[in-house]
Design a protein around this motif. Sequence first.
Motif, PDB file in Angstrom:
ATOM      1  N   SER A   1       0.795  -1.229   0.000  1.00 22.41           N
ATOM      2  CA  SER A   1       0.000   0.000   0.000  1.00 22.41           C
ATOM      3  C   SER A   1       0.825   1.275   0.000  1.00 22.41           C
ATOM      4  O   SER A   1       0.467   2.248  -0.653  1.00 22.41           O
ATOM      5  N   SER A   2       1.938   1.312   0.721  1.00 24.62           N
ATOM      6  CA  SER A   2       2.695   2.552   0.800  1.00 24.62           C
ATOM      7  C   SER A   2       3.265   2.947  -0.554  1.00 24.62           C
ATOM      8  O   SER A   2       3.130   4.095  -0.988  1.00 24.62           O
TER       9      SER A   2
ATOM     10  N   SER B   1      -3.683   7.815   6.893  1.00 22.77           N
ATOM     11  CA  SER B   1      -2.606   6.846   7.150  1.00 22.77           C
ATOM     12  C   SER B   1      -2.608   5.738   6.107  1.00 22.77           C
ATOM     13  O   SER B   1      -3.646   5.415   5.527  1.00 22.77           O
ATOM     14  N   VAL B   2      -1.451   5.156   5.911  1.00 26.15           N
ATOM     15  CA  VAL B   2      -1.317   4.039   4.982  1.00 26.15           C
ATOM     16  C   VAL B   2      -2.119   2.838   5.477  1.00 26.15           C
ATOM     17  O   VAL B   2      -2.686   2.077   4.678  1.00 26.15           O
ATOM     18  N   ARG B   3      -2.196   2.660   6.789  1.00 28.96           N
ATOM     19  CA  ARG B   3      -2.926   1.523   7.347  1.00 28.96           C
ATOM     20  C   ARG B   3      -4.392   1.545   6.929  1.00 28.96           C
ATOM     21  O   ARG B   3      -4.969   0.498   6.618  1.00 28.96           O
ATOM     22  N   ALA B   4      -5.002   2.731   6.913  1.00 22.95           N
ATOM     23  CA  ALA B   4      -6.409   2.833   6.531  1.00 22.95           C
ATOM     24  C   ALA B   4      -6.606   2.401   5.077  1.00 22.95           C
ATOM     25  O   ALA B   4      -7.572   1.706   4.750  1.00 22.95           O
ATOM     26  N   TRP B   5      -5.698   2.815   4.207  1.00 25.37           N
ATOM     27  CA  TRP B   5      -5.784   2.406   2.804  1.00 25.37           C
ATOM     28  C   TRP B   5      -5.580   0.897   2.671  1.00 25.37           C
ATOM     29  O   TRP B   5      -6.201   0.242   1.833  1.00 25.37           O
ATOM     30  N   ARG B   6      -4.689   0.356   3.511  1.00 25.80           N
ATOM     31  CA  ARG B   6      -4.451  -1.089   3.469  1.00 25.80           C
ATOM     32  C   ARG B   6      -5.716  -1.850   3.863  1.00 25.80           C
ATOM     33  O   ARG B   6      -6.060  -2.858   3.235  1.00 25.80           O
ATOM     34  N   VAL B   7      -6.411  -1.353   4.867  1.00 25.10           N
ATOM     35  CA  VAL B   7      -7.661  -1.991   5.293  1.00 25.10           C
ATOM     36  C   VAL B   7      -8.713  -1.878   4.194  1.00 25.10           C
ATOM     37  O   VAL B   7      -9.420  -2.850   3.878  1.00 25.10           O
TER      38      VAL B   7
END
Length: 206
Positions: free
Chosen positions: A95-96, A178-184
């Motif tokens: 994702s990043s 955040s990158v985590r939100a896009w990953r989810v």
Amino acid sequence: MLFSAVLAGFISGAGLIIAIGAQNAFILRQGLLRRHVGLVVSVAAGSDILLIMCGIVGIGVLVNEWSLLMQVLRFGGAAFLGLYGLKAAWRAFRSSDVLVSERNASNGSWRRVLLTCLAFTFINPHVYLDTVVLLGSLSTHYAGDAHWMFGLGACFASVVWFSVLGYGARFLQPLFASVRAWRVLDGMIAVFMLSMSAVLLINPLC
């Protein structure tokens, strides 16, 4: 009578398009990225209007008879959703890097966005069954001008929904800082797309 037909068409159309779907997930992601939002909203709404009017004029009867075409769309749609689901899964793991490249992408990619949006709309057999056949059948409960007012209400629901989804997605951007939100999000899209692909492969359309 005419107003009630418009309202019934609006509610019926909204009930079909607001349900979570592959097309909606794609438009939401484009809205969050703020890339070609006007294009995807226009294509999605315009395509929906075309299909709705096909149902209103009675083409839904023909769709039911085109069993071979529906099977081609069934397996073609399954393949497309499967590939897009795998792509979303790859984005979730990378994702990043992917997010940076997407945000910095040039406007020249509008053709790819256009083709993807068209694919989500027309390589989906349920679009024809729900929009053309079902809405077309519901419209037969109204006669004369009310018949067309029902279709107008359904078309209006499509325009409103896709506009809200595409342009309203920007208000969710703080959640996707955040990158985590896009990953989810991409992980959820991957599961959803792959599940829809499996459903098309396992279950016959009729």
